[in-house]
Enzyme design. Structure first.
Site, mmCIF file in Angstrom:
data_model
loop_
_atom_site.group_PDB
_atom_site.id
_atom_site.type_symbol
_atom_site.label_atom_id
_atom_site.label_comp_id
_atom_site.label_asym_id
_atom_site.label_seq_id
_atom_site.Cartn_x
_atom_site.Cartn_y
_atom_site.Cartn_z
ATOM 1 N N ARG A 121 31.741 51.618 30.303
ATOM 2 C CA ARG A 121 32.551 50.446 30.663
ATOM 3 C C ARG A 121 33.952 50.800 31.128
ATOM 4 N NH1 ARG A 121 32.242 46.508 25.731
ATOM 5 N NH2 ARG A 121 32.751 44.896 27.229
ATOM 6 N N GLN A 127 32.389 48.565 36.627
ATOM 7 C CA GLN A 127 32.723 47.227 36.102
ATOM 8 C C GLN A 127 31.812 46.128 36.629
ATOM 9 O OE1 GLN A 127 36.988 46.489 36.237
ATOM 10 N NE2 GLN A 127 37.261 48.164 34.778
ATOM 11 N N ASP A 130 28.855 45.755 34.311
ATOM 12 C CA ASP A 130 29.146 45.643 32.877
ATOM 13 C C ASP A 130 28.573 44.349 32.278
ATOM 14 O OD1 ASP A 130 30.165 45.611 30.348
ATOM 15 O OD2 ASP A 130 32.255 45.946 30.926
ATOM 16 N N SER A 133 30.324 42.831 29.117
ATOM 17 C CA SER A 133 31.486 41.968 29.394
ATOM 18 C C SER A 133 31.044 40.625 29.954
ATOM 19 C CB SER A 133 32.438 42.640 30.389
ATOM 20 O OG SER A 133 33.158 43.656 29.746
ATOM 21 N N TYR A 228 38.213 50.241 22.589
ATOM 22 C CA TYR A 228 37.645 49.624 21.388
ATOM 23 C C TYR A 228 38.544 49.854 20.181
ATOM 24 C CZ TYR A 228 33.301 49.207 24.006
ATOM 25 O OH TYR A 228 32.356 48.872 24.928
#
Ligand code: NAD
Length: 387
Positions: A121, A127, A130, A133, A228
């Site tokens: 990610r 992206q 992803d 998300s 994260y």
């Protein structure tokens, strides 16, 4: 290359892996799409729309048997694995780290398993692929709507001839993709929104959407790798809990989204915190699963009402309840990955390339992704004694 789109079989899974809109781009990449009749119906993508977009409608198991690559949302059931043959590819949200045994079975079947939840990610060129998300975004939006429906008061401040309604105080715990969307949605409904996360960089993001960031006196920076959070130490947890309890007690609605990769979700709302809330308050735990959740009292898939009248909701698959948009985003993500992996109409897997290295879980009869392989015990020696 033929890509098969079977109908999802998990109860409540209304999404479909590909929508008609993405078919022209796939066609241009040399991909023909076979869609099981009715596969998109629960998401309002009817058969005629797929046909018009150039798909071939198929029946029975043909989306499995006639395809070179089967695309799904959910991981396959045991019966579905039985429909796959050696040399075929399977793409979906396969949760390899949660169900490594299934990956071993797929490898034994000679299936090339590609998991969308393993997209790297942090790579900007990944992206568009992803899925975590795109689906978390939808989950965060729907979480607020579900909580608002369960709440017995208005969200906005309203002044009417019959009196004034105070705005709801909403707290969002965990300001990742889902949390940011939840802040925006609750604000659009007129609530007063507070938000908290253990990654300090989220303060500015929350404030830019109109939330007040909750700053605890015990400063905790639990920024982990790849954007994260890391797991908190026992001391940090205790300090965080003591302060958060006071904040939670004053809230009408609490939406929790906190996750730590590879770990049980942290408990942020204890039973004591629930008991300090007012009757009629609502907690929606987006992190609840069989592994546990962010609220000590939540039960996945159920609504629990505490002794003091607080409703604790733990819906299991929120994106599937917004199936048109969720399928559209999922399909766009999948289209981007397929176009990336298919060269001259053939699936061309270069394990040296970063995106392929991330998503490729099984290939050539083996579990090739190191993180998943590491979770599997060595196979028992042939002819070994059994108990
Ligand atoms: P996630 O689902 O893993 O976690 C949700 C949130 O919970 C995170 O913000 C995390 O910090 C928070 N959290 C964890 N433990 C907590 C605790 N004890 N108390 C309070 N909050 C806690 O996260 P996600 O939404 O998948 O993504 C996290 C971040 O990763 C995003 O905000 C984003 O910036 C980043 N990301 C980056 C890229 C990229 O670089 N291309 C892509 C996707 C996501």
């Amino acid at each position: 290359m033929k890509v098969g789109v079977p109908k999802e079989t998990l109860p409540g899974e209304n999404r479909v892996a590909l929508v008609p809109d993405v078919l022209p781009k796939l066609k241009a990449a040399g991909i023909d799409v076979l869609v099981e009749r009715g596969a998109g119906a629960a998401a309002s993508y009817v058969d005629a729309m797929y046909e018009e977009a150039g798909a071939t409608l198929v029946s029975g198991d043909e989306a499995w048997t006639q395809a070179d690559c089967v695309v799904k949302v959910q991981k396959p059931t045991v019966a579905e694995v039985g429909k796959l043959r050696a040399g075929q590819a399977l793409i979906g949200l396969l949760s390899p780290l949660i169900d490594p045994g299934l990956m071993r079975t797929l490898a034994e079947h000679g299936v090339t398993a590609i998991s969308l939840d393993a997209i790297p990610r942090t790579l900007s060129r990944a992206q568009t692929m992803d899925v975590l998300s795109s689906q978390a975004n939808i989950g965060g939006y729907k979480a607020v709507l579900v909580a608002a429906e369960a709440f017995g008061r208005y969200f906005p401040l309203l002044t009417t001839a019959a009196g004034t309604a105070k705005p709801a105080n909403v707290l969002i715990l965990g300001i990742g993709v889902a949390g940011l969307q939840a802040i925006g949605t609750a604000r659009r409904l007129g609530a007063v929104v507070k938000a908290y996360d253990v990654r300090p960089e989220t303060k500015e993001q929350a404030e830019s959407l109109g939330a007040q960031f909750v700053t605890l006196k015990t400063a905790i920076d639990a920024t982990g790798s790849g954007g994260y959070a890391r797991e908190l130490t026992a001391e940090e947890r205790a300090a965080q809990q003591a302060e958060l309890n006071g904040v939670i007690a004053a809230m009408d609605v609490v939406i929790t989204t906190a996750q730590v990769p590879g770990r049980k979700p942290p408990v942020l709302v204890t039973a004591d915190a629930v008991h300090a809330m007012k009757p009629g308050s609502v907690i929606l735990d987006m992190a609840a699963s069989a592994l546990g959740g962010n609220c000590e009292l939540s039960k996945p898939g159920e609504t629990v009402v505490s002794d003091n009248g607080v409703a604790i909701l733990a819906p299991e698959n929120l994106p599937a309840t917004v199936p048109i948009s969720a399928s559209q985003f999922y399909a766009r993500n999948l289209q981007a990955l397929l176009v990336h992996l298919v060269k001259d109409g053939e699936l061309t897997l270069n394990p040296e390339e970063e995106i392929t290295a991330g998503v490729l879980i099984t290939h050539g009869g083996k579990v090739v992704q190191p993180a998943t392989a590491g979770l599997l015990e060595p196979a028992p020696a042939a002819g070994g004694a059994s108990a």
